[in-house]
Scaffold this motif. Sequence first.
Motif, PDB file in Angstrom:
ATOM      1  N   PRO A 116       0.813  -1.231   0.000  1.00  0.00           N
ATOM      2  CA  PRO A 116       0.000   0.000   0.000  1.00  0.00           C
ATOM      3  C   PRO A 116       0.844   1.278   0.000  1.00  0.00           C
ATOM      4  CG  PRO A 116      -0.918  -1.603   1.525  1.00  0.00           C
ATOM      5  CD  PRO A 116       0.413  -2.139   1.086  1.00  0.00           C
ATOM      6  N   THR A 117       1.927   1.273   0.765  1.00  0.00           N
ATOM      7  CA  THR A 117       2.815   2.445   0.789  1.00  0.00           C
ATOM      8  C   THR A 117       3.568   2.572  -0.531  1.00  0.00           C
ATOM      9  OG1 THR A 117       3.058   2.163   3.180  1.00  0.00           O
ATOM     10  CG2 THR A 117       4.647   3.601   2.098  1.00  0.00           C
ATOM     11  N   ASN A 118       4.004   1.434  -1.076  1.00  0.00           N
ATOM     12  CA  ASN A 118       4.671   1.446  -2.386  1.00  0.00           C
ATOM     13  C   ASN A 118       3.763   2.089  -3.440  1.00  0.00           C
ATOM     14  OD1 ASN A 118       6.624  -0.057  -1.087  1.00  0.00           O
ATOM     15  ND2 ASN A 118       6.169  -1.958  -2.151  1.00  0.00           N
ATOM     16  N   LEU A 151       5.534   9.334   3.784  1.00  0.00           N
ATOM     17  CA  LEU A 151       5.409   7.993   3.200  1.00  0.00           C
ATOM     18  C   LEU A 151       6.762   7.293   3.126  1.00  0.00           C
ATOM     19  CD1 LEU A 151       2.865   8.779   0.334  1.00  0.00           C
ATOM     20  CD2 LEU A 151       2.420   7.442   2.415  1.00  0.00           C
ATOM     21  N   LEU A 152       7.808   8.038   2.791  1.00  0.00           N
ATOM     22  CA  LEU A 152       9.155   7.455   2.750  1.00  0.00           C
ATOM     23  C   LEU A 152       9.599   7.004   4.143  1.00  0.00           C
ATOM     24  CD1 LEU A 152      11.010   9.841   0.271  1.00  0.00           C
ATOM     25  CD2 LEU A 152      10.536   7.399  -0.059  1.00  0.00           C
ATOM     26  N   ASP A 153       9.276   7.814   5.146  1.00  0.00           N
ATOM     27  CA  ASP A 153       9.626   7.453   6.517  1.00  0.00           C
ATOM     28  C   ASP A 153       8.894   6.183   6.946  1.00  0.00           C
ATOM     29  OD1 ASP A 153      10.977   8.122   9.038  1.00  0.00           O
ATOM     30  OD2 ASP A 153       8.940   8.391   9.786  1.00  0.00           O
ATOM     31  N   LYS A 154       7.613   6.085   6.593  1.00  0.00           N
ATOM     32  CA  LYS A 154       6.837   4.877   6.907  1.00  0.00           C
ATOM     33  C   LYS A 154       7.412   3.668   6.177  1.00  0.00           C
ATOM     34  CE  LYS A 154       2.164   2.959   6.658  1.00  0.00           C
ATOM     35  NZ  LYS A 154       0.761   3.197   6.246  1.00  0.00           N
ATOM     36  N   TRP A 155       7.742   3.851   4.911  1.00  0.00           N
ATOM     37  CA  TRP A 155       8.303   2.757   4.121  1.00  0.00           C
ATOM     38  C   TRP A 155       9.619   2.278   4.734  1.00  0.00           C
ATOM     39  CZ3 TRP A 155      12.792   1.687   1.561  1.00  0.00           C
ATOM     40  CH2 TRP A 155      12.769   0.596   0.689  1.00  0.00           C
ATOM     41  N   ALA A 156      10.471   3.212   5.150  1.00  0.00           N
ATOM     42  CA  ALA A 156      11.760   2.849   5.738  1.00  0.00           C
ATOM     43  C   ALA A 156      11.584   2.060   7.027  1.00  0.00           C
ATOM     44  CB  ALA A 156      12.586   4.102   6.003  1.00  0.00           C
ATOM     45  N   THR A 157      10.578   2.414   7.820  1.00  0.00           N
ATOM     46  CA  THR A 157      10.309   1.694   9.063  1.00  0.00           C
ATOM     47  C   THR A 157       9.872   0.260   8.773  1.00  0.00           C
ATOM     48  OG1 THR A 157       9.676   3.762  10.147  1.00  0.00           O
ATOM     49  CG2 THR A 157       8.952   1.712  11.189  1.00  0.00           C
ATOM     50  N   LEU A 158       8.967   0.106   7.813  1.00  0.00           N
ATOM     51  CA  LEU A 158       8.515  -1.234   7.429  1.00  0.00           C
ATOM     52  C   LEU A 158       9.666  -2.046   6.825  1.00  0.00           C
ATOM     53  CD1 LEU A 158       5.093  -0.241   5.839  1.00  0.00           C
ATOM     54  CD2 LEU A 158       5.427  -1.557   7.953  1.00  0.00           C
ATOM     55  N   ASN A 159      10.487  -1.391   6.052  1.00  0.00           N
ATOM     56  CA  ASN A 159      11.628  -2.069   5.441  1.00  0.00           C
ATOM     57  C   ASN A 159      12.634  -2.513   6.496  1.00  0.00           C
ATOM     58  OD1 ASN A 159      13.118  -2.872   2.975  1.00  0.00           O
ATOM     59  ND2 ASN A 159      14.586  -1.357   3.704  1.00  0.00           N
TER      60      ASN A 159
END
Length: 198
Positions: A116-118, A151-159
């Motif tokens: 979803p974030t992607n 969104l990038l910050d959220k993606w980095a956390t999930l990654n």
Amino acid sequence: MATSGYIFNERPPIGLLVAQAVGITASTFLFGQNAAISYMFVPAVLQAPAPLAVRQWKKVFDIGYANGPVLALISGAAFAFVAYKQDPSSLPFRFNVAAAVLVPSTVPFTFAFMVPTNTKLDEKLDSFAGTALTDKEAEAGVAKEETTHALLDKWATLNLARAGIIGVASILGVWAAVDKREAVSSSFKLASGANRMG
């Protein structure tokens, strides 16, 4: 073969050693790649204006997308092969089975939590098609949690969570590979001085 209270195992077959090396190498590479992206790359990218930041993210994402799932499946298969060749009651067997499950589990993890974030970041990329890369006002009026940087910050956390899963699998694979407690007897002692040679 037993000699002087020590138990020595035969050298494992070359195929087993290769599978072990492949599983460990692929998983540790994936761990390092994902951890570095979240720990070093994304914080640097967050300094850039949104149009440039999302374009940089997309470049790194495409590289990871090309090799990540393949390496995860190869690593998982290698750990599974090693486990298949081991005594099911042993600790290395259990560790290799866990590693064989954990590394490929990052693929469904990605689909369940990261896609979803992607998708939102891809939409940002498309929306900036005609925007200057240095435009700092490109997202004026956008809700803070929906900005490219959020969104990038959220993606980095999930990654980073995904990297943690791979890291645990890597540790288990390495631990299983170096677990050689059966190579020496429980009577092994360290002596000092003139007695150190027994």
